[in-house]
Write a protein that holds these residues in place. Structure first.
Motif, mmCIF file in Angstrom:
data_model
loop_
_atom_site.group_PDB
_atom_site.id
_atom_site.type_symbol
_atom_site.label_atom_id
_atom_site.label_comp_id
_atom_site.label_asym_id
_atom_site.label_seq_id
_atom_site.Cartn_x
_atom_site.Cartn_y
_atom_site.Cartn_z
ATOM 1 N N LEU A 77 0.823 -1.205 0.000
ATOM 2 C CA LEU A 77 0.000 0.000 0.000
ATOM 3 C C LEU A 77 0.860 1.260 0.000
ATOM 4 N N ALA A 78 2.002 1.199 0.696
ATOM 5 C CA ALA A 78 2.888 2.359 0.764
ATOM 6 C C ALA A 78 3.712 2.548 -0.496
ATOM 7 N N GLY A 79 3.705 1.556 -1.385
ATOM 8 C CA GLY A 79 4.497 1.653 -2.604
ATOM 9 C C GLY A 79 5.904 1.135 -2.455
ATOM 10 N N LEU A 80 6.194 0.476 -1.328
ATOM 11 C CA LEU A 80 7.531 -0.047 -1.085
ATOM 12 C C LEU A 80 7.719 -1.454 -1.631
ATOM 13 N N LEU A 81 6.636 -2.091 -2.022
ATOM 14 C CA LEU A 81 6.681 -3.461 -2.518
ATOM 15 C C LEU A 81 5.714 -3.565 -3.691
ATOM 16 N N LEU A 82 6.180 -4.121 -4.787
ATOM 17 C CA LEU A 82 5.343 -4.249 -5.976
ATOM 18 C C LEU A 82 4.523 -5.528 -5.909
ATOM 19 N N PRO A 83 3.204 -5.437 -6.009
ATOM 20 C CA PRO A 83 2.375 -6.648 -6.001
ATOM 21 C C PRO A 83 2.625 -7.504 -7.245
ATOM 22 N N GLN A 115 2.682 2.425 -11.238
ATOM 23 C CA GLN A 115 3.302 2.294 -9.924
ATOM 24 C C GLN A 115 3.823 3.658 -9.512
ATOM 25 N N VAL A 116 2.969 4.417 -8.804
ATOM 26 C CA VAL A 116 3.356 5.735 -8.314
ATOM 27 C C VAL A 116 4.385 5.544 -7.204
ATOM 28 N N PRO A 117 5.501 6.258 -7.235
ATOM 29 C CA PRO A 117 6.518 6.087 -6.194
ATOM 30 C C PRO A 117 5.998 6.522 -4.833
ATOM 31 N N PRO A 118 6.605 6.027 -3.754
ATOM 32 C CA PRO A 118 6.128 6.377 -2.405
ATOM 33 C C PRO A 118 6.003 7.871 -2.176
ATOM 34 N N SER A 119 6.937 8.652 -2.704
ATOM 35 C CA SER A 119 6.931 10.095 -2.440
ATOM 36 C C SER A 119 5.769 10.824 -3.099
ATOM 37 N N GLY A 120 5.107 10.199 -4.074
ATOM 38 C CA GLY A 120 4.027 10.870 -4.784
ATOM 39 C C GLY A 120 2.645 10.372 -4.431
ATOM 40 N N ARG A 121 2.523 9.526 -3.402
ATOM 41 C CA ARG A 121 1.238 8.894 -3.095
ATOM 42 C C ARG A 121 0.375 9.674 -2.115
ATOM 43 N N GLY A 122 0.967 10.557 -1.342
ATOM 44 C CA GLY A 122 0.190 11.171 -0.277
ATOM 45 C C GLY A 122 -0.178 10.168 0.790
#
Length: 411
Positions: A77-83, A115-122
């Protein structure tokens, strides 16, 4: 400031991607995002699967034993791991969209559409370790998120001071993390996460590192802040108290699969899995419906009442309820309601009665917890009753529970 550790959502517990906000009642534009996630994600040979849907401002507790896959889902969910497959959407916009590789992909892995990077997810990630910047004061730590989003230093500092006041740290803003207690550091971390106004806040065992005296106050404070800010949140925990205090919805994850989900009260009052029952502190017997009662695979029959509302019985006399024959059913009852004896009980009151064998004696909430098998059921007795009956591991006993104490739920 973007080069500082912690500036990216999911790293060192800080948040970015939204403009900072002062505490107070949420305005419509600050209301938490709608989460729609349906994903399959692997780590090594382990795979977790989940469908999570949250309205704006809702809080979900994700419960489960160690190794169930809770942190794996949070990392995705945080974007740190790709499903491996699936999607994650906030307010209808894709943050992650992945399709499994076709059979002829020759091991190239999943096909990434978005895949939006973690820094751009809010999206903010708050772990059990506060992970504050050691060289910054508490005030500067809280102001970091708004400053990284372009808020002026004066405004960010004023907002940070208000957040520290809300979390009970007024007057401690000039102290560095090393000068604060563990509980105070966690309060600063919570203030820092909320000050950046994330669209979605992810909390990974946020109270695990706190002592028993500090945790309740921090938990209540976080509940108040989530409600005041209208933040959508997912709380990963193994502690049922976190679900009770914080969450509107609860999902139970076991071995990478969601085995129970729904409004928190429903999940805990009418558990559908043994793990959920164990954390809710109740007995759970599974079977199928037969003429309004539950029948186990071994032929044991349980009469009970159909619950209405938060555990109240619709038919307090334990009369038969309307359940389609053959439907999966769960019987739920408290360990304190179980009567233990050495002989089959006699009496006119309606009871469920069956023979069992004691498997262990443990410390219970109000005395001794007697664990039995055939089926696995716990009974709470006083130490005097255990001594008087001469109970020990391997002792054959008779168990009984009144039908009025048993709630039958469709599974």
């Amino acid at each position: 400031m973007s080069g500082e550790r912690g500036a990216v959502s999911g790293e060192r517990g800080a948040v970015s991607g939204e403009r900072g906000a002062a505490p107070g009642d949420p305005s419509p534009e600050r209301r938490g995002a709608v989460l729609d996630a349906d994903l399959r994600v692997s780590r090594g040979t382990f795979t977790a699967r989940a469908r999570l849907c949250l309205a704006g401002g809702d809080v979900l507790a994700l419960l489960g034993p160690n190794g169930a896959g809770k942190s794996t889902l949070l990392a995705a969910l945080a974007g740190l791991l790709l499903p491996d497959d699936g999607h994650i959407r906030l307010d209808g916009a894709d943050l992650t969209r992945v399709t499994a590789a076709p059979d002829d992909a020759r091991g190239r892995g999943p096909h990434v559409l978005t895949q939006v990077p973690p820094s751009g997810r809010g999206v903010g990630l708050l772990s059990q370790d506060p992970m504050l910047f050691p060289h910054l004061s508490a005030l500067a730590n809280v102001a970091f998120g708004p400053r990284a989003q372009g808020v002026t230093a004066r405004t960010a500092t004023a907002q940070a001071a208000l957040w520290l006041e809300r979390v009970g740290l007024d007057g401690l803003g000039d102290r560095r993390p090393a000068e604060l207690s563990g509980g105070q550091q966690q309060r600063v971390a919570i203030a820092r996460a909320l000050a950046a106004a994330p669209r979605l806040l992810l909390l990974d065992e946020p109270f695990a590192s706190l002592d028993v005296d500090t945790a309740p106050a921090v938990r209540r404070m976080l509940r108040d802040q989530l409600r005041a800010s209208g933040t959508t949140a997912v709380v990963v925990t193994h502690d049922v108290l976190d679900a009770v205090v914080l969450a509107d919805q609860t999902a139970v994850l076991v071995d990478g699969e969601i085995v129970d989900e729904g409004p928190t009260a429903r999940v805990l009052v009418a558990p559908r899995s043994p793990f959920t029952a164990s954390i809710a502190g109740v007995n759970l017997v599974l079977g199928t419906a037969d003429d309004g009662a539950l029948v186990t695979a071994d032929g044991l029959r349980f009469a009970g009442a159909h619950p209405q509302g938060a555990g109240r019985a619709e038919k307090p006399d334990g009369a038969r309820v309307s359940l389609p024959d053959g439907a999966p059913v769960a019987a739920v009852f408290r360990p304190a309601a179980v009567i233990v004896g050495l002989h089959r009980p006699e009496g006119a009151s309606p009871r469920n009665v069956w023979p069992a064998t004691i498997t262990s004696l443990e410390h219970g909430p109000n005395g001794i917890r007697v664990q039995t098998t055939e089926p696995a059921v716990a009974a709470d007795l006083t130490a005097g009753a255990v001594a008087e009956l001469g109970l020990a591991e391997g002792t054959p006993v008779w168990l009984s529970v009144k039908a009025t104490e048993v709630a039958l739920h469709a599974r």
